[in-house]
Design a protein around this motif. Structure first.
Motif, short mmCIF file in Angstrom:
data_model
loop_
_atom_site.label_atom_id
_atom_site.label_comp_id
_atom_site.label_asym_id
_atom_site.label_seq_id
_atom_site.Cartn_x
_atom_site.Cartn_y
_atom_site.Cartn_z
N LEU A 397 37.63 7.45 82.93
CA LEU A 397 37.03 8.42 82.02
C LEU A 397 35.73 7.87 81.45
N GLY B 524 47.01 27.44 56.82
CA GLY B 524 46.10 27.48 57.96
C GLY B 524 44.90 26.58 57.73
N VAL B 527 46.07 23.00 58.07
CA VAL B 527 46.31 22.62 59.46
C VAL B 527 45.00 22.53 60.22
N SER B 528 44.07 23.41 59.85
CA SER B 528 42.81 23.38 60.58
C SER B 528 42.02 22.12 60.24
N LEU B 534 42.10 15.59 64.03
CA LEU B 534 42.62 15.20 65.35
C LEU B 534 41.50 15.19 66.37
N SER B 535 40.73 16.28 66.31
CA SER B 535 39.62 16.39 67.25
C SER B 535 38.62 15.27 67.04
N PHE B 538 39.66 11.83 68.46
CA PHE B 538 39.31 11.56 69.85
C PHE B 538 37.86 11.10 69.94
N LYS D 158 32.97 16.23 76.08
CA LYS D 158 34.37 16.28 75.69
C LYS D 158 35.17 17.09 76.72
N LEU D 160 34.44 17.55 79.81
CA LEU D 160 34.53 16.82 81.07
C LEU D 160 35.58 15.73 80.99
N ILE D 161 35.51 14.94 79.91
CA ILE D 161 36.38 13.76 79.84
C ILE D 161 37.85 14.20 79.75
N PHE D 162 38.11 15.17 78.88
CA PHE D 162 39.50 15.60 78.76
C PHE D 162 40.02 16.13 80.08
N GLN D 164 38.91 15.83 83.02
CA GLN D 164 38.91 14.88 84.13
C GLN D 164 40.16 14.00 84.06
N PHE D 165 40.60 13.69 82.85
CA PHE D 165 41.83 12.91 82.76
C PHE D 165 42.99 13.70 83.35
N PHE D 219 48.83 21.62 72.43
CA PHE D 219 48.80 20.52 71.47
C PHE D 219 49.45 19.30 72.11
N PRO D 220 48.98 18.09 71.98
CA PRO D 220 47.89 17.59 71.14
C PRO D 220 46.58 17.37 71.91
N LEU D 221 46.51 17.85 73.15
CA LEU D 221 45.31 17.55 73.94
C LEU D 221 44.41 18.78 74.08
N HIS D 222 44.33 19.57 73.02
CA HIS D 222 43.61 20.82 73.11
C HIS D 222 42.21 20.73 72.52
N SER D 223 41.85 19.60 71.95
CA SER D 223 40.68 19.65 71.07
C SER D 223 39.38 19.80 71.83
N ASP D 227 35.52 23.40 71.08
CA ASP D 227 34.12 22.98 71.20
C ASP D 227 33.49 23.56 72.45
N TYR D 281 51.08 26.20 65.47
CA TYR D 281 49.94 25.36 65.07
C TYR D 281 48.62 26.09 65.33
N VAL D 285 45.79 27.33 62.66
CA VAL D 285 44.41 26.86 62.68
C VAL D 285 43.46 28.04 62.82
N TYR D 298 40.88 29.48 69.55
CA TYR D 298 42.20 29.02 69.10
C TYR D 298 43.27 30.01 69.47
#
Lengths: 449, 582, 100, 471
Positions: A397, B524, B527-528, B534-535, B538, D158, D160-162, D164-165, D219-223, D227, D281, D285, D298
Motif C-alpha cells: 500500500l 448522530g 457518532v459522526s 476514525l477516518s 487512518f 485514500k 486508492l489505498i483502501f 487496493q488493500f 464499518f470499520p473500513l468505510h472511511s 471523501d 452506525y 452518522v 453515508y
C-alpha cells in the motif's frame, strides 16, 4: 558447439573492438561511429546466438534451465540501454563501449558460473566496468557516485573473498554441486560472509546504502544498467550459490533471507514515500523491488526461485524502462516530483511509457510486474507464509501510495509548452521506450510455475 | 378489480406526464377517474354480492416460494371501497371550490395517487400487497399534508406524519415477515386460518407488531401527535385522510386481523390504549381553539372508539362506526373548509365574531356535530349502539363518561361558532354545496343502513338500557355545553381542569417526542464525530508513517564512510544470527 | 605444528583488526590498507586450507584472487587520485551532495 | 446466441475511436462516441438477455492459467445491466461538468466502462482481477484529476489505498484457490473447492471478506467512501456508488457466500451483527451531515450494510434481496448524486442548511428529488422495496435480531425527510431568487433513472429472474 556461446561472441567482440580502435587511431579518422555501430552489432549478434543456441557447459561454467532466459533478457536489456546511450550522446570516449560489453559479459558469466572463483571473476568484471560507466561524464556528481560505489564495492569484494576462503576451508572445494565434507564452523561463517559480499550488488538492506546515491549521480542509461542488469546478476548469483550450490546449506539461510528481504522492502518503501526528486524515488523503489525478488529466493525451493527469477526479469525490464524514460525528462530539467506535469510537453510517448513502467513496478495488471508479484505471493502462500503475505500487502500500500503520487503529479497541464525541440534523438529514444513497454506486456509468456 | 384501483393512478399519470399545468380544468380528469372507480366498485359490490373474487399476480418467485399479490373482493372490502371512492369523489368535487388558485396538477395527481393507494389497501387480499398500499398511503399523505410546502409548519407536519407512521410501518413489515416465515403464505385468509396452529409466542409477537402498526396509522396514544399537526394540509386533504381513509386504515387492519388479536389475547391492551387515547383526545379537544384541530382530536377519539370495539372483538361494530364516522367527519371537515376559506381564520372565537348563526352552514354543522356526539336519530347513533354490542359493565360505564364529554366538546364547537350574533349571508356554489348536502343527507338517514350492514360484516344492534343512558349522557353533555358556551356561564372550573390536563398531555408529551428526536440527532452528531476521528485515524496513521520515513532519511548520510559502517554492522548482524543458528 | 584451526584463529584476528581499521578511519588510503588486510587473511586461509587438504587448488585460487584484488585496488586508487586532484583530500566523506 | 465478446468489443471500439479522434484531431465530440458505443453495448446486452450468450475463452498464459474467458455465472447479468446502463445515465452530468482534458476523461470513462462489464462476466479470476484493477486506476485518476480542487489529493489517495488493500487480499484469496485447486477458472474452482482444507478455506473467506468490507464498504473500513464520493465529479460519484461498490457485493456473493457456504454459515452471526451495526452506525452518522453528497454517501453505506446482511444470511431470499437491492440502489443513488450535482450547479453549494424553499423556483427538480428520496426510503412500488423485503425476510429466517436494522430505516427516513424539508420546503431564501429550474436534458436524465426505478419496483422479477444461484 560450445564455441557458439554468446559469451564467446562478446569476448571476440571486445577484442575486435580493440583492434578496430587501434585501426581507427592509425587512420586518424577520429570517427567513433564505426566502433559504436560495431558494439551494437556485437550485442545484437550475441542476443541472436543466445536465443538460438543458448549456453553450453564449459569448465567453471555450467548452464541451468533458466540461464538461457536470463542471459537472453540481459542481452535484450543491454541492447536497449546501449542504443539509448547512443541516441543520447555520441561524444563519449570509446572506452565506454568496451566497458559496457565487459559489464554485460560479466553479468552473463555470473548467470552460468559454477565455481566460486569464476563467480568472483564475473562479479569483478561487472564491478570494474561499472566504475568506469558511473564515472561516464567525469563530472563531480559522477565522481561522487563512482567514489561511493568503488569504496563499497571494494569492501564487499574483500569480504566476499574472505568468505570464499572460509568456505574453501570448510569444504575443500569451490565447485558448485561437488560432493563435500563440511567443517561446519568455517563453512557457516564463510557462507554468511558470502551472503554479505553478494548482497551489496543486489542492494539488500543494510548493504544497499550506496545505491540511491550512485543511481542518482550516474547518467540515466548507466542507472538503468545498474538497476537492471547489474542487480539482476547479483540476485542470480544468490540463487546460484544458495539454491543450486548448497541446496540444503542450512536452515538459517532461509530465515535470514526473509528477514533481510522484509527489511529491504520496508526500508526502501518508506524512504521512497518521502522523496521529492523523481530519480531518487525510482532508485529507492528499485531497491524495494530487489527485496521482493529476494523473498522468492529466500524460500529456497523450486517455486520460490522460479518466481524470483521471473520477478527479477519483470522488475529489471520495468526499472530499465523507467530510468531510461526518466532520462528523457531529466535532460529537460525536470527533477522534482512537483514539476512532473511538465513532462507531457517534453515527450508524450515518454510519459505513457513511464506510466506503464511505474504501473508494472507497482504490480498492476496486466503488466509483467503483476505476474511477478502473483508468482511471489503464490510461492509464499503455497509454503504457508500467510502472515508474511499480509504484511507484504500492507507495505505494498505504501509503495502504491508513492508510485501513484508520482503518476498523479504527472497530471497533464494543457497550457504548458516546453521549449525542448523534438529531435531525431528523442524519436529514437521513444522507439526504444516503446519496445521496452511492449516487453512489459508480452514478457508474460516467460512465466513458469 | 385491478382496473378499479388503477383508474385514479391512471388519472395521476395523465396529469403529471401528459397534461402538466397547461389545462385549467385538470380536476376533471381526477374526478372522472374517481367517479368511474366508484361506479365500478358499486357494480362489483352489487354483482358479486356474497361471493368472493380473487385477482392474483405472482410478483416474484425466489427458489420456490412465490410472492403472490392478490386483490380480494368480498362484501367487506368492496363495500369499503365503495365508501372510499364515494368520500373521495365528494372531497374531489369540494376541492374544485376549495383549491381554486392552487397548483392544480400537483394537488389532483397526489390526491389521485392517494385514492389509488387507499382503494388498493382496502381490496388487498395478501399481507404483502396490504403493506405495499399501506406504505403508499403513508407516503401520499406525506405529500398531501405538506402540500403548502412554503409554510415551515406544513413541511414539518408532513415529515412528522411520515416518520410517526413509518414506525408502525416497520413493525408491520416485521410482522408480515414473521407471519410469512411461519405460515409460508402471504394470503390474508390463509394466514388467518393458520393462526390456531402457530406457536403462541409468534402469535403474540405478530399481534403486538400489527397493533403498533395500527396505532401509529390511526394516531393512537403514544403516536397521536402527528394528526393534529397534519391539519396544516389543505382542508379537503384532511377531509379525505382523516375521515374515511388513511387513519381508518389502522382500524381496518385491526378489523381484518381480529382473529389474530383475539388469539394473542391483546383485547384488553387495545381497550386500555384506546381509552387512554380517548381521554387525552377529549381533554385536548376541550382545550383547543382551532376548529380543524378540534376536529382532529375528535378523529383521534373516534378512532379510539373503533379500537375499543375491536378490543371487545366486535369487528362489525368497529366497521360500521368507521362508515358512519367517514360520512360525518368528512362533512364536518368540508364545513370547516368552507368557513375557513371564506373568512381565512381557524380560531373558533374569531369565527364567532362573523355572526354565522342562521346561515345555511349551521344545519350541516349541527348534523355533523350531533353525529359526533351520537345523538339520535342520526346514523352515528346506530353506530354507537353497534359499537357497544360486546361491552361489559365497566366498559359501558366508562363509555357513558366518554359520551358525555364528547357531546360537551362537540357542542362547545357548535355553540361557540354559531352563537347569538346572526345575520351573515354565505355565498354557496355547486362545488361546495353539493357534497355537503349529500353527506348531510347520508349522515341523517344513513341509520337505516345499520340494518343491512350485517350482510357486509357480522354486526349486532342490541338496544339496551345503556343505549338509552348513553343518549342521555350525550344530551346532558350537549346541554351543559349550551349552558356554558352559548349563555356564557362561568367556565373557570372547566378551564382549570382542561388546562391542566392539556398542558400535561400536549406540552409534556410533545416535548418527550421532540427530546427523543433530538437525542437521535445528537447521537448522530456524536457518532459522526467518532467517524471523523476514525477516518482521521487512518490518515494520521499514514501521516505518522510518512513522518517516520522523513525522520529516517538522515540514515542515508551521503558519506561513504557511514555506508561502510552500515555494511560492517549488517555483516556482524548476519554473523550473529548465523552463530545463533549454529 | 600449526593446525588449520590456529590459522583460522589468526585470520579471524586479522579480519577483526581490519574491520576495526575500516570503522575507525575515514581516510581513503587507510581504508584501502585495512581492506587489504582482510584480503591477506583470505589468502592465508586459502593457502592453509590448500595444505590441509593436500591439494594445490587453494594456492591457485589465492593467486587468482590476488590478481583480482590488484585490479580493484588500481581502480580505487585511480579514483582517489581524481578525488585528491579535485578536492585536495582523500577523505571518503568529502563528497556528500547526494543523500537522504 | 450472441458472442459474449461483443459486449467488450463494442466499448473497445469506443476506446479506439476516442484515441483516434485525439491523435488524428478528427474533432468528433467525445461524449457522442461514448454515448453511441455504450448504447450499442446496452442494446447488445438486452438482445443477449433474450437469445442467450455464447461463452468465449482464449488461453493467454497457460503456465498461470491466465485466460480471457468470459461466461455468465449466476450473478453476472443483474450487475452487467447496472454496469452497462448506469454510465449512460450519468453521462450527461459529465458533459456539463468536465471542462478540461475532456478526451482523457472520456478515455478513462470508456475504459472503466469496458472493464466493469468485463469484471462481471470474467470466469477466469486473473482476467477478473486485471479488469478490476483497471477500474481502480481509472477511477483514481478520475477523482485525482477532475475532483474538487481542494480535497482531491487526499481523497483520491485514500480511495486508492483502501481499495487496493482489498484488491490485494482478494488476490491472495485467488492465489490460495489456485494453489489448492490448480486452476483460476471459476467453474473449475467451484467443482474442486471441496479439496481445499478447512483452515485454508477460512483464510480464503477472510481475505474475500476483507476485500468486500472495503469495497462495499462496511464499518470499520468505510472511511474512504465519503471523501471519495464527495470529491469526485458527479458522474464519478454515480459510477462509484452505482457500480463500484457493487463489485464488493458481487465478489462477496460469488466467492464468499456461494463458493464457501459452510464457512459463511459458521460466521453468519458475527457477520450479520457487523452488518446491523453498520446500518445503525451509518444512519446515525448520516443524520449529522450537512453536505448533501456526504449524506447520500453515508446512506449508501447504510444500503450496502443491508446488502451485507442479506448476503451474510446465506439464504436464497437474502442473496436475491442483496442482488436486487444492489441493482436498485445503483439507480437510486445515481439519481441522488445527479440531484446533488444539480444542486451544486444551480445554487453553488451543497450545504442543505444554506438553501431552502427551492421547490418554488425549481418544481421539476423538487419532484425528482422527492421521488428519489421516496425511492431510497424503500417505498413500495419503487425499486428498493422488494430488495429490502427479501433481505429482511432472509435475515429474520436465520437470525431474528437482524430485524433491529429496521431502526436504521427509520433513522434514514428521518434524515432524508429532513434533507427534503431543508432543501425544497420552507420559505425561499432571499439569495435564491434567481435560481432557474433544471433544463430539459437534466429532466430527461432524471426521468431515465426514474423509469428504471419504477420498473424494477413494480416488477422485481425482472431482476430476480436473472439471478441464477441457489444455496
Amino acid at each position: 558447439m560450445s564455441v557458439l556461446n554468446s559469451e564467446y561472441v562478446l569476448i571476440a567482440g571486445v577484442l575486435l573492438l580493440i583492434v578496430l580502435d587501434i585501426f581507427r587511431n592509425r587512420l586518424n579518422s577520429g570517427r567513433k561511429d564505426i566502433i559504436q555501430y560495431a558494439t551494437l552489432a556485437i550485442l545484437v549478434l550475441a542476443f541472436a546466438v543466445e536465443i538460438m543456441f543458448g549456453d553450453f557447459d564449459i569448465p567453471f561454467f555450467s548452464t541451468m534451465q533458466y540461464s538461457q532466459f536470463v542471459n537472453g533478457f540481459i542481452l535484450f536489456l543491454a541492447i536497449a540501454i546501449y542504443s539509448f546511450l547512443l541516441a543520447d550522446s555520441r561524444k563519449h570516449s570509446t572506452f565506454i563501449e568496451f566497458l559496457f560489453i565487459l559489464a554485460v559479459l560479466g553479468a552473463m558469466l555470473v548467470v552460468i558460473s559454477s565455481n566460486f572463483i569464476s563467480l568472483l571473476i564475473a562479479i569483478e568484471m561487472i564491478s570494474l566496468a561499472s566504475y568506469g560507466l558511473v564515472f561516464f561524464q567525469k563530472s563531480n556528481a559522477n565522481l561522487e557516485g563512482a567514489m561511493k560505489y568503488v569504496s563499497i564495492s571494494f569492501l564487499s569484494m574483500v569480504i566476499l573473498i574472505f568468505g570464499i576462503s572460509l568456505v574453501y576451508g570448510g569444504t575443500g572445494t569451490l565447485s558448485f554441486g561437488a560432493t563435500y565434507t563440511v567443517n561446519y564452523l568455517p563453512f557457516i561463517a564463510g557462507l554468511s560472509l558470502v551472503m554479505v559480499g553478494l548482497a551489496f550488488k543486489s542492494t539488500i538492506v543494510p548493504f544497499h546504502m550506496w545505491a540511491p546515491d550512485v543511481y542518482e549521480a550516474s547518467n540515466g542509461a548507466v542507472t538503468a544498467f545498474l538497476s537492471s542488469i547489474s542487480k539482476a546478476a547479483g540476485l542470480i548469483a544468490m540463487v546460484r550459490v544458495f539454491f543450486f550450490a548448497f541446496p540444503a546449506s542450512s536452515a538459517f539461510v532461509s530465515d535470514m533471507f526473509i528477514i533481510l528481504a522484509i527489511a529491504t522492502i520496508f526500508f526502501a518503501t518508506f524512504l521512497a514515500t518521502v522523496q521529492e526528486r523523481i530519480k531518487r524515488l525510482l532508485a529507492y523503489s528499485s531497491i524495494a523491488q530487489a527485496g521482493f525478488a529476494f523473498i522468492g529466493i529466500a524460500l529456497l525451493n523450486y517455486s520460490g526461485v522460479s518466481a524470483a527469477i521471473f520477478y527479477i526479469f519483470s522488475f529489471a525490464v520495468a526499472d530499465a524502462l523507467v530510468f531510461l524514460a526518466y532520462k528523457v525528462f531529466e535532460d529537460a530539467k525536470i527533477v522534482y516530483k512537483k514539476d512532473a506535469s511538465k513532462m507531457w510537453a517534453v515527450s508524450k510517448v515518454g510519459v505513457v511509457c513511464l506510466f506503464i513502467g511505474v504501473l508494472s513496478l507497482t504490480g498492476f495488471p496486466p503488466t509483467i510486474g503483476f505476474f511477478g508479484k502473483l508468482l511471489i505471493f503464490s510461492a509464499l502462500l503455497s509454503n504457508g507464509y500467510v502472515y508474511l503475505v499480509v504484511s507484504l500487502f500492507v507495505i505494498l500500500l505504501f509503495s502504491t501510495f508513492f508510485y501513484f503520487a508520482l503518476l498523479r503529479d504527472m497530471n497533464p497541464m494543457e497550457n504548458y509548452k516546453s521549449n525542448a525541440k523534438r529531435t531525431t534523438s528523442i524519436r529514437i529514444k521513444e522507439a526504444i521506450l516503446i519496445a521496452l513497454t511492449l516487453a512489459l506486456f508480452f514478457g508474460v509468456v516467460f512465466v513458469t510455475f | 378489480m385491478l382496473d378499479l384501483i388503477l383508474l385514479p393512478m391512471l388519472a395521476a399519470f395523465l396529469l403529471i406526464v401528459v397534461i402538466g399545468e397547461k389545462l385549467a380544468r385538470s380536476y376533471a380528469i381526477a374526478i372522472a377517474g374517481c367517479a368511474i372507480s366508484l361506479g365500478m366498485a358499486t357494480y362489483l359490490f352489487v354483482a358479486n354480492f356474497n361471493s368472493t373474487t380473487v385477482d392474483s399476480f405472482n410478483w416474484m418467485s425466489i427458489s420456490g416460494s412465490n410472492f403472490l399479490l392478490s386483490l380480494t373482493g368480498t362484501n367487506l372490502s368492496l363495500g369499503f371501497s365503495v365508501l372510499v371512492s364515494f368520500i373521495s369523489l365528494m372531497v374531489l368535487v369540494f376541492s374544485v371550490f376549495y383549491m381554486r388558485g392552487e397548483p392544480q396538477v400537483r394537488y389532483y395527481s397526489q390526491m389521485s395517487i392517494f385514492i389509488f393507494s387507499m382503494l388498493g389497501l382496502v381490496l388487498s387480499g395478501s399481507t404483502l400487497l396490504f403493506y405495499i398500499f399501506w406504505e403508499l398511503v403513508g407516503v401520499s399523505s406525506y405529500l398531501l399534508i405538506g402540500f403548502w410546502y412554503k409554510k415551515e409548519t406544513a413541511a414539518a407536519a408532513g415529515k412528522k406524519a411520515l416518520i410517526m407512521t413509518r414506525i408502525g410501518d416497520m413493525a408491520f413489515l416485521a410482522a408480515i415477515i414473521v407471519l410469512f416465515l411461519s405460515t409460508g403464505t402471504f394470503s390474508i385468509s390463509s394466514t388467518i386460518q393458520a393462526i390456531p396452529y402457530l406457536p403462541s409466542s409468534i402469535v403474540l409477537l405478530t399481534g403486538a407488531l400489527i397493533l403498533i402498526a395500527a396505532m401509529s396509522k390511526s394516531a393512537q396514544f403514544p403516536f397521536y401527535t402527528w394528526l393534529p399537526d397534519a391539519m396544516e394540509g389543505p382542508t379537503p386533504v384532511s377531509a379525505l385522510l382523516h375521515s374515511a381513509t388513511m387513519v381508518a386504515a389502522g382500524a381496518y387492519l385491526l378489523v381484518v386481523t381480529v382473529p389474530l388479536m383475539s388469539a394473542a389475547g391483546l383485547g384488553p391492551v387495545i381497550i386500555s390504549i384506546a381509552m387512554i387515547t380517548a381521554f387525552i383526545a377529549i381533554m385536548l379537544a376541550l382545550h383547543e381553539k382551532q376548529i380543524k384541530r378540534i376536529l382532529a382530536y375528535s378523529t383521534i377519539e373516534s378512532l379510539a372508539f373503533m379500537f375499543i370495539a375491536v378490543g371487545t372483538l366486535n369487528a362489525g361494530g368497529a366497521m360500521f362506526y368507521l362508515f358512519s364516522h367517514a360520512v360525518f367527519k368528512s362533512l364536518l371537515f368540508l364545513v370547516s373548509g368552507v368557513l375557513t376559506t371564506l373568512f381565512g381564520v381557524y380560531d373558533i372565537y374569531l369565527l364567532r365574531a362573523r355572526k354565522l348563526t342562521g346561515s345555511w352552514l349551521m344545519w350541516p354543522a349541527f348534523i355533523g356535530l350531533a353525529s359526533l356526539a351520537g345523538l339520535p336519530p342520526f346514523m352515528s347513533m346506530f353506530a354507537h349502539v353497534a359499537l357497544a354490542a360486546n361491552f361489559n359493565l365497566y366498559e359501558n360505564l366508562a363509555f357513558l363518561g366518554i359520551d358525555f364529554f364528547t357531546a360537551l366538546f362537540s357542542f362547545r364547537l357548535f355553540f361557540v361558532v354559531f352563537n347569538k350574533g346572526r345575520g351573515a349571508r354565505l355565498e354557496s356554489e355547486m362545488a361546495d354545496a353539493f357534497p355537503i348536502i349529500l353527506l348531510s343527507a347520508i349522515a341523517v338517514a344513513g341509520g337505516a343502513l345499520a340494518f343491512y350492514f350485517n350482510s357486509i360484516i357480522q354486526t349486532t344492534l342490541s338496544f339496551g338500557p345503556f343505549s338509552l343512558l348513553s343518549v342521555v349522557a350525550s344530551v346532558a353533555g350537549a346541554y351543559i355545553a349550551y349552558a356554558l358556551f352559548y349563555q356564557n356561564r362561568s367556565t373557570s372550573i372547566l378551564k382549570y381542569f382542561v388546562g391542566a390536563a392539556s398542558r400535561l398531555a400536549e406540552h409534556g408529551y410533545d416535548s418527550i417526542i421532540k427530546a427523543v428526536g433530538d437525542a437521535v440527532v445528537r447521537l448522530g452528531v456524536m457518532v459522526s464525530e467518532l467517524d471523523d476521528r476514525l477516518s482521521r485515524a487512518f490518515e494520521l496513521g499514514a501521516d505518522y508513517s510518512l513522518a517516520l520515513s522523513a525522520d529516517s532519511r538522515p540514515i542515508q548520510t551521503g558519506s561513504a564512510n557511514s555506508y561502510i559502517i552500515a555494511i560492517i554492522i549488517g555483516m556482524i548482524a548476519v554473523m550473529a544470527v548465523a552463530a545463533a543458528f549454529v | 605444528m600449526i593446525s588449520y584451526t590456529d590459522v583460522l584463529v589468526l585470520t579471524g584476528i586479522l579480519f577483526a583488526v581490519a574491520i576495526y581499521g575500516i570503522v575507525s578511519r575515514r581516510n581513503g588510503i587507510t581504508f584501502i590498507i585495512s581492506a587489504e588486510i582482510i584480503l591477506n587473511a583470505a589468502l592465508i586461509n586459502f593457502v592453509a586450507a590448500s595444505s590441509a587438504f593436500n591439494s594445490y587448488d587453494g594456492a591457485s585460487y589465492a593467486l587468482l584472487t590476488l590478481v583480482i584484488a590488484v585490479l580493484e585496488t588500481v581502480a580505487i586508487i585511480g579514483m582517489l587520485i581524481v578525488l585528491g586532484k579535485r578536492t585536495n583530500s582523500v577523505s571518503l566523506n568529502k563528497l556528500r551532495n547526494f543523500r537522504g | 446466441m450472441i458472442q459474449i465478446l461483443g459486449l467488450l468489443v463494442l466499448p473497445l471500439i469506443g476506446v479506439v475511436a476516442l484515441l483516434v479522434n485525439r491523435l488524428m484531431c478528427l474533432g468528433a465530440r467525445d461524449e457522442n462516441i461514448v454515448l453511441y458505443t455504450a448504447l450499442a453495448t446496452t442494446a447488445l446486452l438486452f438482445i443477449g438477455m433474450f437469445v442467450g450468450f455464447q461463452p468465449f475463452s482464449v488461453m493467454l498464459v497457460p503456465q498461470v492459467d491466465f485466460a480471457f474467458s468470459f461466461q455468465l455465472n449466476g450473478l453476472s447479468l443483474p450487475f452487467m445491466l447496472l454496469a452497462t446502463v448506469l454510465p449512460i445515465l450519468g453521462l450527461w452530468s459529465a458533459v456539463k461538468e468536465i471542462k478540461e482534458k475532456r478526451n482523457l476523461f472520456y478515455l478513462l470513462y470508456m475504459l472503466s466502462y469496458l472493464s466493469l462489464i468485463a469484471v462481471f462476466m470474467s470466469s477466469n479470476l486473473i482476467s477478473l482481477f486485471v479488469f478490476w484493477e483497471i477500474v481502480l486506476v481509472a477511477f483514481f485518476f478520475i477523482i485525482a484529476f477532475w475532483g474538487e480542487e481542494e480535497r482531491r489529493g487526499r481523497a483520491s489517495m485514500k480511495f486508492l489505498i483502501f481499495t487496493q488493500f482489498g484488491s490485494l487480499t482478494m488476490l491472495g484469496a485467488f492465489i490460495l484457490m489456485f494453489v489448492y485447486t490448480g486452476s483460476f477458472n471459476l467453474f473449475t474452482i467451484q467443482s474442486l473447492i471441496s479439496q481445499v482444507p478447512q483452515t485454508i478455506s477460512y483464510v480464503i473467506f477472510i481475505f474475500i471478506l476483507i476485500a468486500a468490507i472495503i469495497k462495499m464498504p462496511i464499518f470499520p473500513l468505510h472511511s474512504w467512501l465519503p471523501d471519495a464520493h464527495v470529491t469526485a465529479p458527479t458522474t464519478g460519484s454515480v459510477l462509484l456508488a452505482g457500480v463500484l461498490l457493487k463489485l464488493g457485493g458481487y465478489i462477496f456473493l460469488l466467492f464468499g457466500v456461494t463458493l464457501l457456504p459452510n464457512i459463511a454459515h459458521n460466521l453468519m452471526v458475527p457477520l450479520i451483527l457487523l452488518g446491523v451495526f453498520t446500518v445503525i452506525y451509518s444512519t446515525l452518522v448520516a443524520s449529522a451531515q450537512k453536505d448533501l453528497k456526504r449524506l447520500v454517501a453515508y446512506s449508501s453505506i447504510f444500503y450496502m450494510g443491508l446488502v451485507f446482511i442479506g448476503s451474510a444470511t446465506v439464504s436464497n431470499a437474502g442473496i436475491n434481496g442483496a442482488v436486487l437491492l444492489m441493482v436498485s440502489h445503483g439507480f437510486i443513488v445515481g439519481m441522488l448524486f445527479v440531484l446533488a450535482g444539480l444542486l451544486k450547479e444551480k445554487t453553488g453549494t451543497r450545504d442543505i442548511t444554506k438553501v431552502g424553499g427551492l421547490a418554488e423556483k425549481m418544481p421539476t427538480y423538487a419532484m425528482f428529488f422527492v421521488f428519489a428520496v421516496l425511492a431510497t426510503l424503500g417505498v413500495p412500488g419503487l425499486s428498493n422495496f422488494p430488495g429490502e423485503l427479501l433481505v429482511f425476510l432472509g435475515a429474520y429466517s436465520v437470525y431474528a435480531i437482524a430485524l433491529v436494522s429496521l431502526v436504521g430505516v427509520l433513522i434514514a427516513t428521518n434524515y432524508y425527510l429532513y434533507a427534503v424539508k431543508a432543501v425544497l420546503f420552507g420559505a425561499l431564501k432571499k439569495t435564491a431568487q434567481k435560481f432557474s429550474d433544471i433544463s430539459t436534458m437534466d429532466a430527461v436524465q432524471l426521468g431515465a433513472f426514474s423509469v428504471f426505478i419504477i420498473s424494477i419496483g413494480i416488477l422485481p422479477s425482472l431482476i430476480t429472474n436473472l439471478v441464477g444461484v441457489t444455496i
